[in-house]
Design an enzyme around this catalytic site. Structure first.
Site: not given
Ligand code: IPE
Ligand code: IPE
Ligand code: MG
Length: 239
Positions: A18, A35, A66, A192
Site C-alpha cells: 500500500d 504503481h 479496487n 487494517r
Molecule cells: C488494499 O489497499 C488493497 C491492495 C493493496 C491491493 P487499498 O489502498 O485498496 O485499501 P484501503 O482502501 O486503504 O483500505
Molecule cells: C496500493 O497503493 C496499490 C493498490 C491498492 C492497487 P494505493 O494505490 O492504494 O496507494 P495509496 O494508498 O493511495 O497511497
Molecule cells: Mg491504498
C-alpha cells in the site's frame, strides 16, 4: 519454517502493498508512476525473500474493491500487470520461481487471463519460491465462492452438509494447497486488513510499517523478518 543464523524464517510472507498513490503524490506525479515504481520493489523483495529461505511470497496487488477506482487507474493497473508478467516471466522461470495468480479471474479480460494461464503453466514445476499474486481478490469473495462450491457439491448428496468441517472450507478457498501466511506485512501506515485473507490470517503475525510500498526494499523486508523471528506464537496455548 527453517532456521538460519538462529532466526526463524517464516515459510509464507504476505504483503499488503500500500502507498503507491501517496508516494507519487509526494513527487507531484500521477498515481500510475507510484504503481510502476512498486513493481521494482516486487522484484527486490522477491529476490530477498528467496535468498532468506522464504518459500511462499504472496502479494495483495488488486482487491475486489479496487475495481471501484477510476477507469483510467484500473486500466493502468491491469496493463502494468500484463506488461510486468510478459517482461519478467523469463527471469522468474530461470530463477526457479513458481508464479501463481489467485482471485476472481472472471473479472479479468481474456488476454490477461490467457497470459496468466501461460505463465502459471510454464513455471508450475519450479521449486525455489512460490510467488502468489492476489488479483481481483477479497477475503469475503473467497469465502463466498467456497461456500457456493461446497453447497453445489452437497446438493445431491444427503449427509454431506453434516460432514462439512474446517478442512472442507480451507480446501475450497482459492488458497487450497498453499499454507496460511505466517507473517502479513502492510506498508504505508494503514493498520487494517482491507478484506484480504480473512480465513487464512486466523493465526498470522502482523507487521505494520509507515514506509510506502515504493520505498520498501531489501532492508525494510529483512527488518520485518527480524521482527517476526522474535515473536512468540502461542496459538491459544500457554507457554
Ligand atoms: C488494499 O489497499 C488493497 C491492495 C493493496 C491491493 P487499498 O489502498 O485498496 O485499501 P484501503 O482502501 O486503504 O483500505
Ligand atoms: C496500493 O497503493 C496499490 C493498490 C491498492 C492497487 P494505493 O494505490 O492504494 O496507494 P495509496 O494508498 O493511495 O497511497
Ligand atoms: Mg491504498
Amino acid at each position: 519454517m527453517e532456521t538460519t543464523d538462529n532466526h526463524i524464517v517464516p515459510s509464507h510472507v504476505s504483503i499488503i502493498m500500500d502507498g503507491n498513490g501517496r508516494w507519487a503524490k509526494m513527487r507531484n506525479q500521477e498515481r500510475w508512476v507510484g504503481h510502476a515504481e512498486g513493481v521494482n520493489r516486487v522484484r527486490d523483495v522477491l529476490k530477498t525473500a528467496a535468498g532468506a529461505g522464504v518459500k511462499y511470497l504472496s502479494l495483495y496487488a488488486f482487491s475486489e474493491e479496487n475495481w471501484k477506482r477510476s477507469e483510467a487507474e484500473v486500466e493502468a493497473l491491469m496493463s502494468l500487470m500484463m506488461k510486468s508478467m510478459l517482461g519478467e516471466i523469463d527471469n522468474l522461470d530461470k530463477e526457479g520461481v513458481r508464479f501463481v495468480v489467485l482471485g476472481n479471474r472472471a473479472r479479468l479480460n481474456d488476454s490477461l487471463n490467457r497470459t496468466i494461464d501461460a505463465c502459471m503453466a510454464r513455471t508450475a514445476g519450479n521449486t525455489v519460491i512460490t510467488l502468489i499474486i492476489f488479483l481481483s481478490y477479497s477475503g469475503k469473495w473467497d469465502i463466498l465462492q467456497a461456500v457456493q462450491r461446497i453447497a453445489a457439491e452437497a446438493a445431491d448428496h444427503s449427509g454431506v452438509a453434516e460432514s462439512i468441517d474446517m478442512d472442507t472450507i480451507s480446501s475450497h478457498l482459492v488458497t487450497s494447497g498453499y499454507p496460511d501466511p505466517d507473517l502479513i506485512i502492510r506498508t504505508s501506515g494503514e493498520t487494517r486488513i482491507s478484506n484480504y485473507l480473512l480465513w487464512q490470517a486466523a493465526y498470522s503475525e502482523f507487521y505494520f510499517t509507515d514506509t510506502l510500498w515504493p520505498d520498501f526494499g531489501e532492508k525494510e523486508f529483512l527488518e520485518a523478518l527480524d521482527n517476526f523471528s522474535k515473536r512468540d506464537r502461542r496459538y491459544g496455548k500457554t507457554k
